[in-house]
Enzyme design. Structure first.
Site, PDB file in Angstrom:
ATOM      1  N   LYS A 247      -7.661 -24.380   2.580  1.00 23.50           N
ATOM      2  CA  LYS A 247      -8.039 -23.157   1.865  1.00 23.50           C
ATOM      3  C   LYS A 247      -9.005 -23.541   0.739  1.00 23.50           C
ATOM      4  CE  LYS A 247      -5.945 -18.860   0.333  1.00 23.50           C
ATOM      5  NZ  LYS A 247      -4.760 -18.013   0.367  1.00 23.50           N
ATOM      6  N   GLU A 335       9.140  -8.283   3.465  1.00 18.68           N
ATOM      7  CA  GLU A 335       9.620  -7.216   2.572  1.00 18.68           C
ATOM      8  C   GLU A 335      10.941  -6.633   3.052  1.00 18.68           C
ATOM      9  OE1 GLU A 335       6.483  -7.545   3.613  1.00 18.68           O
ATOM     10  OE2 GLU A 335       5.398  -7.885   1.732  1.00 18.68           O
ATOM     11  N   ARG A 363       6.714  -1.180   3.936  1.00 19.65           N
ATOM     12  CA  ARG A 363       7.247  -1.947   5.064  1.00 19.65           C
ATOM     13  C   ARG A 363       8.769  -1.838   5.196  1.00 19.65           C
ATOM     14  NH1 ARG A 363       4.003  -6.298   7.135  1.00 19.65           N
ATOM     15  NH2 ARG A 363       2.281  -5.055   7.900  1.00 19.65           N
TER      16      ARG A 363
HETATM   17  C1  LIG Z   1       2.885  -6.950   3.978  1.00 14.39           C
HETATM   18  C2  LIG Z   1       2.128  -7.760   2.977  1.00 14.39           C
HETATM   19  N1  LIG Z   1       2.809  -8.478   2.059  1.00 14.39           N
HETATM   20  C3  LIG Z   1       2.121  -9.199   1.146  1.00 14.39           C
HETATM   21  C4  LIG Z   1       0.770  -9.226   1.158  1.00 14.39           C
HETATM   22  C5  LIG Z   1       0.015  -9.981   0.099  1.00 14.39           C
HETATM   23  N2  LIG Z   1      -0.708 -11.096   0.671  1.00 14.39           N
HETATM   24  C6  LIG Z   1      -2.009 -11.021   0.978  1.00 14.39           C
HETATM   25  S1  LIG Z   1      -2.641 -12.428   1.595  1.00 14.39           S
HETATM   26  C7  LIG Z   1      -1.135 -13.166   1.484  1.00 14.39           C
HETATM   27  C8  LIG Z   1      -0.986 -14.582   1.925  1.00 14.39           C
HETATM   28  C9  LIG Z   1      -1.503 -14.794   3.299  1.00 14.39           C
HETATM   29  O1  LIG Z   1      -1.374 -16.128   3.603  1.00 14.39           O
HETATM   30  P1  LIG Z   1      -1.832 -16.684   4.994  1.00 14.39           P
HETATM   31  O2  LIG Z   1      -1.435 -15.763   6.064  1.00 14.39           O
HETATM   32  O3  LIG Z   1      -1.356 -18.058   5.105  1.00 14.39           O
HETATM   33  O4  LIG Z   1      -3.416 -16.607   4.893  1.00 14.39           O
HETATM   34  P2  LIG Z   1      -4.386 -17.473   3.945  1.00 14.39           P
HETATM   35  O5  LIG Z   1      -4.542 -16.738   2.676  1.00 14.39           O
HETATM   36  O6  LIG Z   1      -3.798 -18.805   3.752  1.00 14.39           O
HETATM   37  O7  LIG Z   1      -5.654 -17.528   4.715  1.00 14.39           O
HETATM   38  C10 LIG Z   1      -0.180 -12.315   0.947  1.00 14.39           C
HETATM   39  C11 LIG Z   1       1.211 -12.684   0.674  1.00 14.39           C
HETATM   40  C12 LIG Z   1       0.104  -8.458   2.136  1.00 14.39           C
HETATM   41  N3  LIG Z   1      -1.222  -8.379   2.187  1.00 14.39           N
HETATM   42  N4  LIG Z   1       0.804  -7.751   3.022  1.00 14.39           N
END
Ligand SMILES: Cc1ncc(C[n+]2csc(CCOP(=O)(O)OP(=O)(O)O)c2C)c(N)n1
Ligand SMILES: CC(=O)[C@@H](O)[C@H](O)COP(=O)(O)O
Ligand SMILES: [Mg+2]
Length: 587
Positions: A247, A335, A363
């Protein structure tokens, strides 16, 4: 000087005309382009930098937009947007009237599915793949790109479970960078770490679920990614490609401090250093009021625990995770689980503060009703990012909670108008309530510098009068009180902060209805079924015939932009409120 490749790429067709040996150079240019714009316009950074090679490879190998490419969450899709005809408008990203920070079907045919919330991509791609089969199209490819944190979400597992027994032409690409916004958590993360290290003893989970699994491969090795995608293109049925990426790749600071550079705000594009913080003393962010207050309360009340689904930094539960690691839980993007976990704890006399962004709590709706409210378990929900959140836009505004929570029996609903009220209701809730409570508060900073006042108890169901006047009564909820106070500063108008949407302060409402001919409610929630609706129902029940107006979020999805701009666009800024109220009063 070498010629720019990106300059001439305005579509994937143009990209496909390049020689494969030129693609690493294009990747460099694409990274630079993203960094230069995000440095000044802000937005999500690390995730897009990490998938630059994958993005180029996908559009190079597959026949997009005919082949369907779905990005999970979509915060990593900046490169995708730039390569698919939006390079020249990318500087408008997340701004009012500009392009969305997430893939959006209304914006481009390359954005095959609207996203913003995590873990939806596998179900959506599977739906498309099954539809293609039903239509007799066996050539079309359907690709879901999902991160290591998002694949741990329940919906993603539901999708994998179904896909594994289908014949659907689905490719799931796991972009594994070992981090979400905060470091990924849980047994699945441990499993993926072991796969990477080659120390995994058990069967491959994805193979066991019937996927044609390949990887892990280095997601920054363009040739390796292209060659594997070419191979997978010829394989029918469900396929799973595991790639390892970093990342923030390509910007030193973003690779080093991946949490901060998930969405770093403004920074110096050349050095990568963050813009200097203001030295002015500022009011706190509401999230920090929550984060510090829960630690303060938990020191004196051993029954308190904190729960966050994957947002330790965003919610500021990180302070409790640092100081009381045994009593603060990051459960990952889960969630539904977070809510029922809290319910389970509450049955055992624990006092769970379950902190979830308002938009993500959508959710867990059944869990709130079935697992918490129906059993009247005193879970304390802290709903951050309630109201308009700004640049994340329609997928992230927390403007439905009052409506979707108000109809649930047993649930108390409170919206603090300032930081002190937030602290006091948290204090009140942990003293012991007979019901669950939802406390909803906004994104960003409040206005109270001196917010750390001694804690005091709030009487449940009690509103307060903030200003005495004649003519008309304005009833606000939450921090909309600020806009109202400013709007009526020089007007002879009464102002009440009702504080509780449920139970309503009926004594106060009877008084208001009997003393003012005109009543206006103001909320940063949908006008459908929210606070204003609650007051209107009260008036109908008691046969009050006052002139009544409900101001709030109209029956439409609100786009992205600064909160002040969005408020202006829907008449909730103080100037619009003032004009509206003046128009009601006969002087
Ligand atoms: C249902 C939901 N919960 C929380 C989030 C907040 N959120 C956005 S990106 C993220 C992390 C995503 O991580 P990953 O899938 O590993 O992708 P990366 O950022 O590493 O590319 C979170 C927790 C969200 N967008 N949707
Ligand atoms: C993509 C996503 O869902 C998160 O990164 C979100 O943008 C965080 O919002 P805050 O900036 O309000 O924490
Ligand atoms: Mg990740």
């Amino acid at each position: 000087m070498q010629k720019s490749l990106l300059e001439n790429i305005n579509s994937p067709e143009a990209l496909r005309l390049l020689s494969q040996k030129d693609l690493p150079k294009l990747a460099q240019e694409l990274r630079k382009f993203i960094i230069n714009i995000v440095a000044t316009k802000e937005g999500h950074l690390g995730a897009s930098l990490g998938v630059v090679e994958l993005t180029i490879a996908l559009h190079y190998v597959f026949n997009t937009p005919e082949d369907q490419l779905i990005w999970d969450v979509g915060h990593q899709a900046y490169g995708h947007k730039i390569l698919t005809g939006r390079k020249d408008i990318f500087h408008t990203n997340r701004q009012l009237g500009g392009i969305s920070g997430f893939p959006n079907r209304a914006e481009s045919t390359y954005d095959t599915f609207g996203v913003g919330h995590a873990s939806t991509s596998i179900s959506a791609a599977l739906g498309m793949a099954i539809a293609s089969r039903l239509k007799g199209d066996l050539e079309k490819q359907h690709i879901a790109v999902i991160g290591d944190a998002s694949i741990a979400g329940g919906m993603a597992f539901e999708g994998l479970n179904h896909a594994g027994v289908s014949k659907a032409n689905l490719l799931v690409i796991l972009n594994d960078n070992a981090i979400g916004i905060d470091p990924s958590v849980g047994a699945l993360k441990m499993y993926l770490t072991n796969v990477k290290k080659g120390t995994q003893k058990q069967d491959n989970i994805f193979e066991a679920l019937n996927f044609d699994y390949s990887g892990p491969i280095n997601g920054h090795d363009m040739d390796a990614v292209i060659s594997e995608l070419e191979r997978l293109k010829t394989v029918q049925g469900p396929k799973f490609l595991h790639i390892i990426t970093t990342k923030g790749k390509g910007l030193k600071q973003a690779e080093k401090d991946q949490v901060k550079y998930h969405a770093p705000g403004k920074f110096d594009a050349k050095t990568g250093d963050l813009a200097a913080k203001s030295t002015e003393i500022q009011a706190p962010k509401y999230q920090d009021v929550f984060g510090h207050t829960i630690v303060e309360l938990a020191k004196n009340n051993k029954k308190i625990v904190g729960i966050t689904p994957a947002m330790p930094t965003g919610s500021s539960l990180k302070y409790m995770m640092e100081s009381m690691p045994d009593r603060a839980f990051d459960v990952g993007i889960a969630e539904q689980h977070a809510v029922t976990l809290a319910a389970g704890m509450a049955t055992q006399g624990i006092i769970p503060f379950c902190n979830i962004y308002s938009t993500f709590l959508q959710r867990a709706y059944d869990q709130i009703i079935h697992d918490v409210a129906l059993q009247n378990l005193p879970v304390i929900f802290c709903l951050d990012r309630a109201g308009l959140v700004g640049e994340d836009g329609a997928t992230h505004h927390g403007v439905y909670d009052l409506s979707y929570l108000r109809c649930i029996p047993n649930l108390i609903i409170f919206a603090p108008r300032n930081e002190i009220e937030l602290r006091n209701i948290m204090y009140t809730a942990q003293l012991g309530l007979d019901h669950p409570i939802a406390i909803r508060y906004p994104r960003g900073r409040g206005k109270t510098i001196d917010w750390k006042q001694p804690l005091s108890k709030i009487n449940i169901g009690e509103g307060v009068q903030l200003k005495q006047g004649e003519n008309c009564a304005i009833l606000s909820i939450g921090n909309m009180a600020y806009n109202v106070s400013e709007a009526i500063e020089n007007l002879n108008i009464s102002h009440y902060d009702m504080r509780f949407v449920k139970p309503l302060d009926e004594t106060l409402l009877h008084h208001i209805c009997k003393n003012y001919s005109t009543i206006v409610t103001v909320e940063d929630n949908s006008i459908n079924g929210g606070f204003g609706s609650a007051v209107l129902e009260f008036m109908a029940l008691h046969n009050y015939k006052n002139n009544m107006k409900i101001l709030g979020i109209p029956d439409a999805f609100i786009e992205h932009g600064k909160v002040t701009e969005l408020q202006e666009s829907i008449g909730l800024d103080f100037g619009s409120l003032k004009r509206f109220i003046e128009s009601l009063i006969v002087f």
